[in-house]
Motif scaffolding. Structure first.
Motif, mmCIF file in Angstrom:
data_model
loop_
_atom_site.group_PDB
_atom_site.id
_atom_site.type_symbol
_atom_site.label_atom_id
_atom_site.label_comp_id
_atom_site.label_asym_id
_atom_site.label_seq_id
_atom_site.Cartn_x
_atom_site.Cartn_y
_atom_site.Cartn_z
ATOM 1 N N LYS A 86 -3.926 -12.852 -32.820
ATOM 2 C CA LYS A 86 -2.897 -13.272 -33.344
ATOM 3 C C LYS A 86 -1.587 -12.496 -32.768
ATOM 4 O O LYS A 86 -1.788 -11.357 -33.048
ATOM 5 C CB LYS A 86 -2.888 -13.759 -34.774
ATOM 6 N N LYS A 87 -0.485 -13.439 -32.307
ATOM 7 C CA LYS A 87 0.714 -12.384 -31.923
ATOM 8 C C LYS A 87 1.834 -12.911 -32.039
ATOM 9 O O LYS A 87 1.758 -14.148 -32.202
ATOM 10 C CB LYS A 87 0.651 -11.852 -30.318
ATOM 11 N N VAL A 88 2.764 -12.150 -32.287
ATOM 12 C CA VAL A 88 4.084 -12.699 -32.923
ATOM 13 C C VAL A 88 4.997 -12.253 -31.365
ATOM 14 O O VAL A 88 5.356 -11.179 -31.262
ATOM 15 C CB VAL A 88 4.665 -12.048 -33.950
ATOM 16 N N THR A 89 5.534 -13.532 -31.082
ATOM 17 C CA THR A 89 6.537 -13.340 -30.107
ATOM 18 C C THR A 89 8.121 -14.166 -30.443
ATOM 19 O O THR A 89 8.133 -14.432 -31.519
ATOM 20 C CB THR A 89 6.286 -13.972 -28.668
ATOM 21 N N GLU B 209 15.404 -18.776 -28.699
ATOM 22 C CA GLU B 209 16.762 -18.473 -29.673
ATOM 23 C C GLU B 209 16.400 -17.290 -30.151
ATOM 24 O O GLU B 209 17.381 -16.958 -31.197
ATOM 25 C CB GLU B 209 16.500 -19.862 -30.642
ATOM 26 N N GLY B 210 15.224 -16.429 -30.102
ATOM 27 C CA GLY B 210 15.091 -15.170 -30.702
ATOM 28 C C GLY B 210 14.462 -15.099 -31.719
ATOM 29 O O GLY B 210 14.391 -14.187 -32.716
ATOM 30 N N LYS B 211 13.961 -16.347 -32.288
ATOM 31 C CA LYS B 211 13.350 -16.404 -33.478
ATOM 32 C C LYS B 211 11.817 -15.967 -33.326
ATOM 33 O O LYS B 211 11.134 -16.183 -32.395
ATOM 34 C CB LYS B 211 13.276 -17.741 -34.178
#
Length: 573
Positions: A105-108, A112-114
């Motif tokens: 799991k990764k957060v990018t 829109e920069g969210k």
């Protein structure tokens, strides 16, 4: 457990979703579907209607695939998030497991920069062959302690009572076993399930045969026996038993040996601590005598002699493998508390006959599997005569130093059946074995030292290999060193098997199993190591060649050299 790395990625390993055992014949109507379920466990609470739906889905998948492959229906199903596996060890009895796949799991960030979370499920990291062997091993280990499923049901006059007894046994065994499995480590060494053998020289083999023949001549009701040395099988009986039965007994006893060795080490540690406390207390006493020459007299005298109870530093007993016989020698056994030399047998040779709980081994003639259960003194109970494919034996195991002797006594022989319930037999048998075993222990120790020196080559450091013979179930491996209990550990000297190598080995093994016409496979990884698989006449050899710049021709030369070194001619396997 979620594991986050320095790049912000969260790695979640695979985990159990649910595990169950069911029999469709126990509930054929819609109202009795719940009766099919013999055992169920999961990592979270699941209502009964959900359990029934899960079992129904499993049956549907199996029945659907049986149309296209009647002899070999569905064994596993891959979904996006789960792996489903099915195993039918006995007619109409199914073991079914659902495993939640591991994922990253990764957060990018989006345009829109969210923050945006993405999940990649690692389907390829969970090998079907490893999961299949896990289910097979679970069933084999269940049989070791409880007997076949249907055998338990048939033991009771009323079938309902037999089914209830089966449910209780399944609950008792699988409640612990299921949650001990590490789904991340489906290594080839676990998938290829063999027996560790120690080869004997010609002279050692002759003396071993003479040793075994003498025991069976003196105790005619012993129908067969095995010999284990340092967790490795050195004598596998007279050849009448299927090799799978031998593997089941060997695997079961290796765990017993490890427990006994750990217990003996703890006893030895406490003994040494007690001796150290006595010395410390004595020194404290002498220091307290002010103005006296008593302490200076003892401290200036000659060095004390080593206590007779202390083992010499060059003892023939291997380090960290203290024998129970050293604690229970015939001359001191009545005074020193501790376990007897019998791994399977009475724990105290001076107890009453009522303390004896013989172990019964069920050796299947046809399915090549075995099971063990403990009984009370009711050795004359009636057994269902319809189970003609099962032979029953009493199993007795005796350990002295690194030597373990395993004896099979037929259940239906009145003399042997009487002996195993009498303490006087075990006391007499202990005295006989302790006196007869000294010579063979010395022979095996010499043989072990010679074979160990011969096995030390630079090839073991430069390459890693695993050899498996399906006919004898013999396995020889340098992938990982063997621990004290006979299992394979992840550490090694020289070349280290990385997770990528382990993964490639499992994939190559699955390819060889899937395509029986293949005899040889060479594959190269993205990190420039070679994995080779060769098969011939039921024998298979896997080799890891960590040479980045090697060509295929050079790797073939290396494989031929390793094959000639370890597996040419009349090999020990």
């Amino acid at each position: 457990m979620d594991i986050a790395n320095s790049h912000g990625l969260v790695n979640v390993p695979p985990s159990l979703s649910y595990f169950c055992v069911y029999n469709p014949s126990f509930g054929r109507t819609e109202d009795s579907q719940a009766d099919q379920l013999l055992y169920y466990t999961s990592k979270k609470t699941v209502p009964m209607d959900v359990k029934i739906r899960q079992v129904g889905l499993a049956q549907g998948l199996v029945n659907f695939t049986r149309v296209f492959s009647p002899s070999k229906p569905c064994e596993n199903v891959h979904t996006q998030k789960n792996r489903l596996a099915f195993y039918e060890p006995e007619p109409d009895y199914w073991i079914h497991i659902s495993i939640e796949l591991g994922y990253v799991k990764k957060v990018t960030k989006d345009k829109e920069g969210k923050p945006k979370t993405t999940i990649d499920y690692l389907d390829a990291n969970l090998h079907d062959s490893g999961v299949k062997r896990m289910l097979e091993l679970g069933y084999e280990m269940y049989r070791i302690f409880n007997g076949p499923f249907e055998y338990t049901v048939r033991e009771y006059t009323e079938r309902a009572a037999g089914i209830k007894a089966l449910k209780n046994k399944l609950e008792e065994f699988f409640a612990n076993w299921v949650f001990e499995w590490d789904f991340e480590k489906t290594e080839l060494t676990k998938t290829v399930d063999g027996i560790l053998y120690m080869p004997l020289s010609d002279s050692a083999e002759l003396q071993m045969t003479s040793f075994v023949n003498q025991i069976q001549s003196d105790y005619e009701y012993i129908s067969d026996m095995f010999v284990i040395w340092q967790n490795k099988l050195v004598y596998r009986g007279n050849g009448t038993l299927p090799v799978n039965n031998i593997r089941g007994i060997w695997r079961h006893l290796v765990s017993y040996i490890a427990e006994r060795d750990a217990h003996d080490r703890e006893i030895e540690r406490k003994r040494k601590n007690k001796e150290a406390e006595k010395v410390s207390s004595f020194k404290g006493f002498t220091r307290s005598i002010s103005g006296s020459n008593l302490f200076s007299y003892f401290s200036s005298s000659t060095t004390p002699k080593v206590s007779p109870s202390t083992s010499p530093p060059n003892s023939s007993t291997p380090p960290e493998s203290h024998s129970s016989s050293s604690l229970l020698s015939p001359s001191t056994q009545i005074f020193i508390p501790g376990p007897s030399n019998f791994l399977l047998g009475p724990t105290n040779l001076h107890g009453p006959d009522e303390d004896i709980h013989p172990v019964i081994v069920y050796l299947s003639k046809n399915s090549n599997s075995c099971s063990i259960k403990k009984t009370d003194n009711q050795h004359d109970e009636e057994h269902n005569e319809d189970d003609s494919d099962i032979d029953e034996y009493y199993l007795v195991a005796y350990k002295q130093n690194a030597l373990t002797l395993v004896f099979l006594i037929p259940f239906n022989l009145s003399e042997g059946s009487t002996k195993v319930h009498e303490m006087v037999f075990y006391r007499s048998f202990h005295n006989y074995l302790s006196s007869q075993s000294e010579g063979i222990i010395n022979i095996l120790n010499e043989n072990y030292e010679k074979s160990r020196k011969l096995g030390r080559t630079d090839v073991d450091k430069e390459y890693r290999y695993l050899f498996f013979n399906k006919m004898t179930l013999a396995v020889k491996s340098s992938l990982y060193p063997f621990s004290s209990n006979g299992s394979l550990t992840s550490s090694s000297k020289g070349l280290t098997i990385t997770s990528e190598m382990a993964h490639a080995l499992c994939e190559l093994h699955e390819d060889l199993e899937k395509y029986p016409q293949l005899t040889e496979i060479y594959t190269r990884s993205s990190t420039h190591f070679w994995i080779v698989g060769k098969r011939s006449d039921g024998r298979v050899l896997y080799i890891v060649v960590p040479k980045k710049e090697a060509t295929l021709a050079e790797v073939e030369d290396d494989v031929r050299r390793i094959t000639a070194l370890y597996f040419s001619g009349n090999n020990i396997y």
